[in-house]
Design a protein around this motif. Structure first.
Motif, PDB file in Angstrom:
ATOM      1  N   ASN A 246      42.436 145.513 128.122  1.00  0.00           N
ATOM      2  CA  ASN A 246      41.112 145.138 128.616  1.00  0.00           C
ATOM      3  C   ASN A 246      40.536 144.056 127.711  1.00  0.00           C
ATOM      4  O   ASN A 246      40.002 144.358 126.641  1.00  0.00           O
ATOM      5  CB  ASN A 246      40.197 146.365 128.641  1.00  0.00           C
ATOM      6  CG  ASN A 246      38.807 146.052 129.167  1.00  0.00           C
ATOM      7  OD1 ASN A 246      38.499 144.911 129.520  1.00  0.00           O
ATOM      8  ND2 ASN A 246      37.957 147.071 129.232  1.00  0.00           N
TER       9      ASN A 246
ATOM     10  N   GLN B 287      38.886 151.518 127.841  1.00  0.00           N
ATOM     11  CA  GLN B 287      37.470 151.345 128.093  1.00  0.00           C
ATOM     12  C   GLN B 287      36.674 151.759 126.864  1.00  0.00           C
ATOM     13  O   GLN B 287      37.202 152.404 125.951  1.00  0.00           O
ATOM     14  CB  GLN B 287      37.028 152.208 129.294  1.00  0.00           C
ATOM     15  CG  GLN B 287      37.699 151.866 130.605  1.00  0.00           C
ATOM     16  CD  GLN B 287      37.139 150.609 131.251  1.00  0.00           C
ATOM     17  OE1 GLN B 287      36.423 149.837 130.618  1.00  0.00           O
ATOM     18  NE2 GLN B 287      37.477 150.395 132.509  1.00  0.00           N
ATOM     19  N   ASN B 288      35.395 151.399 126.853  1.00  0.00           N
ATOM     20  CA  ASN B 288      34.472 151.822 125.795  1.00  0.00           C
ATOM     21  C   ASN B 288      33.680 153.035 126.241  1.00  0.00           C
ATOM     22  O   ASN B 288      33.086 153.027 127.326  1.00  0.00           O
ATOM     23  CB  ASN B 288      33.504 150.702 125.427  1.00  0.00           C
ATOM     24  CG  ASN B 288      34.167 149.559 124.690  1.00  0.00           C
ATOM     25  OD1 ASN B 288      34.273 148.450 125.203  1.00  0.00           O
ATOM     26  ND2 ASN B 288      34.625 149.829 123.478  1.00  0.00           N
TER      27      ASN B 288
ATOM     28  N   LEU C 282      37.055 144.421 126.143  1.00  0.00           N
ATOM     29  CA  LEU C 282      36.772 145.563 125.282  1.00  0.00           C
ATOM     30  C   LEU C 282      35.900 145.147 124.090  1.00  0.00           C
ATOM     31  O   LEU C 282      36.090 144.083 123.501  1.00  0.00           O
ATOM     32  CB  LEU C 282      38.087 146.142 124.779  1.00  0.00           C
ATOM     33  CG  LEU C 282      38.157 147.633 124.468  1.00  0.00           C
ATOM     34  CD1 LEU C 282      37.860 148.465 125.693  1.00  0.00           C
ATOM     35  CD2 LEU C 282      39.549 147.970 123.933  1.00  0.00           C
TER      36      LEU C 282
ATOM     37  N   LYS D  34      43.205 151.936 132.144  1.00  0.00           N
ATOM     38  CA  LYS D  34      42.825 150.803 131.303  1.00  0.00           C
ATOM     39  C   LYS D  34      41.996 151.311 130.128  1.00  0.00           C
ATOM     40  O   LYS D  34      41.314 152.322 130.229  1.00  0.00           O
ATOM     41  CB  LYS D  34      42.008 149.806 132.133  1.00  0.00           C
ATOM     42  CG  LYS D  34      41.608 148.535 131.384  1.00  0.00           C
ATOM     43  CD  LYS D  34      40.655 147.693 132.210  1.00  0.00           C
ATOM     44  CE  LYS D  34      41.336 147.086 133.401  1.00  0.00           C
ATOM     45  NZ  LYS D  34      40.428 146.119 134.106  1.00  0.00           N
TER      46      LYS D  34
ATOM     47  N   GLU E 292      41.768 153.605 136.687  1.00  0.00           N
ATOM     48  CA  GLU E 292      41.145 152.564 137.482  1.00  0.00           C
ATOM     49  C   GLU E 292      41.469 152.761 138.957  1.00  0.00           C
ATOM     50  O   GLU E 292      42.534 153.270 139.318  1.00  0.00           O
ATOM     51  CB  GLU E 292      41.644 151.181 137.033  1.00  0.00           C
ATOM     52  CG  GLU E 292      41.281 150.843 135.591  1.00  0.00           C
ATOM     53  CD  GLU E 292      39.800 150.603 135.442  1.00  0.00           C
ATOM     54  OE1 GLU E 292      39.271 149.674 136.056  1.00  0.00           O
ATOM     55  OE2 GLU E 292      39.165 151.372 134.697  1.00  0.00           O
TER      56      GLU E 292
END
Length: 979
Positions: free
Chosen positions: A738, A806-807, A741, A804, A781
């Protein structure tokens, strides 16, 4: 006008008086080497300082007159000496002696003693734990990860029974930083793609001190939310030193020997200006493990798809070297050079039996003969210097370069052949498993003819009493299947392949400048900057050999004389040898290496490329990257009143990464090829990190500390990688990077109390809290396009489309730590030489993620960690029994997702932890013994893993194993010499 003049006088008079004041300098040493962390002050005056790593001190702003110099330290009697200051005063070398204060001498027993480490901890402006070379030598820790794990709040991850990765205070391992002489190390590893250092290549004999900092100051690298471990290599000594050791031992699991040797020598010139040091170590050990792994193919239920029985044996050889040169021009300037090298060759042979219940790929038993040589090389070099640029200004500079690499060695071809790698020769036969549980559409038990579903379950997951195996004794039940020819019931060759991997990460230029200005004796300001240029590449592939069907009939396993399985006293004997007499024969190492070469044209070689069947699986795992980091800081060290030290400051780090990778544009099923395009991504970011450390000396032996700091964690390069997904068949997922990110940031708050009870005794207790934003995790996703918008047409069966990085919006970790190290002097007679060392830490963590309704525990965070050591020390004998305990902890969340046919939304299937992956509880016991004779010689014995504790992973609960691995006991005995 008078008002202006008065103001000028008020502000300039103190500076004028300070400019006319003087300084006292000196070096505090013992018979062996410098004494760091020694408090030097003027009695009944507000002038004090602490000796640095070289034992040097300087008191500034001293008025003319007669003063009383006071030197106080743990383990030494306090020195009081009158000095007359009528000009700048240099006292030279002060060699303290507890037996004669008039001679101003203090004697320390050994170089790098625990006393020195405690003095350094006591004097430090940050909350830190320090391990000396002597402390490392007291337990059988052959690499630095094993040494660090004995400190409060440290969790170690192992590989084949040896320490590999560490983490601090219940945080993930990539939240912690590994430094060598203050520089963060480049990382190259076979499997790990994080920034976490693989410590198994770094012998513990190379270090003089290990400094684990739980809080940070602005002059330290800021990407360390959990903490940092700084491995300080040995420097040029003040006096001659010679150390040597030679040992031999035995690994009970491998039933083969272990060897260790080290040699180190250092000295200085007669005038003390030039010094040098060189040391090296060799650690060669045979090893073996008994291992079984269970795979659960469905994320909708707990059905088994595969059981693997793995028998590993190998030989690891670790080499380490470090050297140092130092030249002092005068008391105000010196220059030095250091070099460090570490390497590990792991020659590994694996006999793998795979029982495949999976109906998607057919039911079968596979035998894999696996041989590989893993080669890791690390080196670093630095040049630096210290000098005084003026009366009150000092400077330190350094330039360094580092490189870390991983590659496979010469298997199955000669050195340098591109086809070498993790080499597998595979045979398979079809079977019908007879141990399924058959269910109808309503989930009721039925027979095979009327079954809607069939499952292989463990007893704990069975809906039917009496069905299912116990997790310690999974016994596949099957019958041979004749397909067309009678030989179809035999093991036949399916493929051979070499997984290739060349990973390199290097920091060609690391440059640092630190300046310190003494405004007065109670106020110093420090500022500086650092540059690090990083570049790396990870290149993986798969070289494939298949049977040439036009030239060769079926290649039958038994025709190549596999040898009977060597159980080495019982495979998984800790579980009662459940597979005794049921294990298949395997090739030896030579038979595995020569198989492909000997068959010639009977096999079809398919080089790695767009036509390779597994190209799509590999292409997303290859990438290259660069990263430039520019950092600057400013801080102050202020002592407003005696005993109180306040260290405020700000660090700024600008990070500019770029990652290059390939993206799959089209897939041509007819031709079996793919088309690629090269893509790149990278977003620069500025991290502002304010920090405050406060230390208050309640008494000369008690400190109270408080810290409020901001730190961060850079995304790993695979996490921000553009392009194709890394496809993992074991976990049945596609994992995309990502590029959008964000880095993870944390506000950290620490409160600690320290009480130093004596030369080798102390007690500490601390609490901490971390408020974390943008924690990085993986999420599923709904789209099958990659992060460049290009469609990825390859789909993995089972409903997963993609996931994916992610935060997470918010996370926290909080905990408590306590440590006690003391000798039991109150006991009578010889018992007073007994001592105990105990440390304990408890951590509680939670993170909020979109995929779960409830907050979750942070992965790789062990709630409770404890170390206990009972030791005995007198003039001749040193013996220690050490126990390390760690709770089970969450390793990975199962965020399996499916697409809802009605809403077309991706839904997380499980909200509970029953499908999550955990690392099992660990409790290991080690023992060491040393007997000193003829003053300089000692005999030693070291024993590891006396409890034969296995390494375990499980799914949801311990009765649902993923991996169980036994290493047995290993021991070493030998002779040491110290001059």
């Amino acid at each position: 006008m008078k008002k202006i003049l008065s103001t000028v006088v008020v502000y300039l008079l103190p500076l004028a008086l300070y400019a006319q004041s003087l300084r006292i300098r000196g070096t505090v040493k013992d018979k062996e080497e410098a004494l760091p962390g020694i408090i030097v002050s003027l009695e009944h005056e507000s002038f004090n300082t602490v000796t640095d790593l070289d034992g040097n001190f300087e008191l500034t702003g001293i008025p003319k007159g007669t003063h009383t110099l006071r030197i106080a330290s743990l383990g030494y009697e306090t020195l009081l000496q009158q000095v007359v200051v009528d000009q700048d005063l240099s006292l030279g070398v002060i060699t303290l002696n507890t037996q004669s204060l008039k001679e101003v001498q203090v004697v320390a027993e050994l170089k790098g003693t625990e006393t020195k480490a405690l003095n350094m901890m006591k004097a430090s402006n940050v909350f830190a734990n320090i391990v000396s070379a002597e402390g490392v030598a007291k337990l059988p820790d052959r690499n630095v990860a094993e040494a660090v794990q004995r400190l409060p709040g440290v969790v170690m991850e192992s590989d084949q029974g040896e320490g590999r990765f560490i983490s601090f205070r219940g945080t993930p391992s990539d939240w912690s930083s590994a430094l060598v002489n203050g520089d963060r190390m480049p990382v190259a590893d076979e499997e790990s793609k994080t920034r976490a250092m693989n410590f198994d290549i770094f012998p513990s004999s190379l270090v003089d001190y290990i400094v684990v900092s739980k809080t940070l100051s602005p002059d330290m690298e800021g990407d360390a939310i959990g903490g940092s471990a700084n491995f300080m290599t040995k420097s040029a000594p003040a006096t001659k030193t010679l150390q040597a050791s030679l040992g031999a031992g035995y690994n009970a699991q491998a039933a083969k020997p272990v060897y260790n040797a080290s040699l180190a020598y250092g000295n200085s010139s007669r005038n003390g200006r030039f010094g040098y040091f060189a040391g090296g170590s060799l650690y060669s050990r045979n090893w073996a493990t008994d291992n079984y792994q269970v795979f659960y193919g469905s994320n909708r239920d707990q059905s088994l798809t595969r059981l693997e029985l793995r028998d590993y044996e190998g030989k690891r050889t670790t080499l380490g070297f470090n050297g140092a040169l130092e030249y002092k021009f005068n008391d105000d300037a010196k220059i030095y050079a250091k070099g460090v090298y570490g390497s590990m060759n792991d020659n590994e042979f694996n006999r793998k039996t795979m029982y495949n219940w999976s109906t998607g790929w057919g039911q079968s038993i596979k035998l894999q003969n696996i041989h590989n040589i893993m080669q890791t090389r690390f080196w670093g070099a630095e040049l630096g210097g210290d000098f005084k640029a003026g009366r009150n200004l000092s400077a330190n500079w350094r330039v360094a370069s580092y490189r870390n690499s991983f590659a496979y060695g010469a298997v199955p071809y000669s050195k340098g052949d591109a086809r070498n790698g993790y080499h597998v020769v595979e045979f398979e036969k079809a079977v019908d498993f007879t141990d399924f549980l058959y269910l109808d559409e309503q989930g009721r038990v039925t027979d095979e003819m009327n079954a809607y579903d069939r499952l292989k379950l463990l007893d704990i997951d069975s809906p039917v009493p009496g069905y299912g195996d116990n997790y310690k004794n999974i016994q596949p039940q099957y019958r041979n299947t004749h397909l067309v020819n009678p030989t179809d019931s035999l093991f036949a060759f399916t493929r051979a392949y070499s997984e290739t991997n060349q990973t390199i990460e290097k920091d060609p230029i690391v440059a640092q400048l630190d300046l310190q200005y003494h405004i007065n004796n109670n106020l110093k300001i420090k500022f500086g900057g650092k540059l690090r240029m990083k570049e790396g590449e990870r290149k993986v592939g798969l070289e494939l050999w298949e049977r040439n069907k036009d030239l060769s009939p079926a290649i039958i396993y038994n025709n190549y004389n596999p040898a009977p399985f060597n159980e080495r006293g019982g495979f998984l004997k800790e579980l009662g040898s459940p597979y005794a007499g049921k294990l298949f024969p395997f090739f030896d190492v030579k038979g595995t290496d020569n198989f492909v070469r000997n068959l010639g044209d009977s096999l079809r070689y398919i080089p790695f490329g767009v036509k390779t069947p597994y190209f799509q699986q590999m292409v997303g795992s290859s990438y290259s990257y660069t990263e430039n980091v520019y950092a600057g800081y400013a801080m102050a060290e202020w002592q407003p009143v005696p005993g109180l030290t306040i260290v405020p400051g700000l660090r700024a780090e600008y990070t500019a990464p770029e990652v290059k990778a390939d993206s799959i544009m089209t897939v041509d099923p007819a031709l079996g090829t793919v088309a690629l395009t090269n893509v790149r991504a990278g977003k620069a970011y500025l991290s502002l990190l304010p920090m405050l450390n406060v230390k208050y000396a309640l008494t000369e032996r008690q400190n109270l500390r408080f810290a409020a700091t901001r730190s961060f964690r850079r995304p790993n390069f695979n996490e921000i990688k553009p392009g194709a997904a890394a496809i993992d068949y074991s976990n049945n997922d596609l994992l995309y990077g990502n590029p959008d990110l964000k880095p993870t940031y944390s506000w950290n708050f620490d409160l600690a109390y320290e009480r130093y009870l004596g030369a080798t005794s102390m007690f500490s207790a601390s609490v901490f809290y971390k408020n974390v934003k943008d924690h990085i995790y993986t999420a599923f996703e709904a789209s099958s396009t990659d992060n460049t918008g290009i469609s990825n047409e390859f789909q993995i069966p089972g409903g997963v489309i993609a996931k994916k990085f992610q935060n997470a919006p918010q996370a926290m970790a909080a905990g408590f730590e306590a440590a006690l190290m003391t000798k039991l002097r109150f006991l009578p007679g010889i018992m007073k030489n007994l001592g105990v060392s105990i440390n304990y830490s408890h951590t509680y963590s939670r993170m909020n993620i979109d995929a779960r309704d409830k907050p979750q525990q942070l992965p790789r965070q062990s709630p409770n960690v404890m170390n206990v050591a009972l030791f005995f020390e007198n003039g001749k004998i040193t013996t220690r029994l050490g126990l390390n305990y760690r709770d089970p902890y969450l390793y990975e969340l199962n965020l399996y997702a499916v697409k809802d046919p009605a809403s077309q939304q991706t839904l997380i299937l499980h909200q509970d932890n029953d499908y999550d992956v955990y690392i099992g509880r660990s409790m290991t016991l080690d023992y060491s013994f040393s007997y000193r004779f003829k003053e300089r010689f000692s005999f030693f014995v070291e024993l590891n893993n006396l409890t034969n504790t296995p390494y375990t992973m499980y799914r949801g609960r311990k009765e649902r194993p993923l991996k169980t691995e036994y290493y047995s006991i290993r021991g070493l005995a030998g002779i040491r010499f110290n001059l």
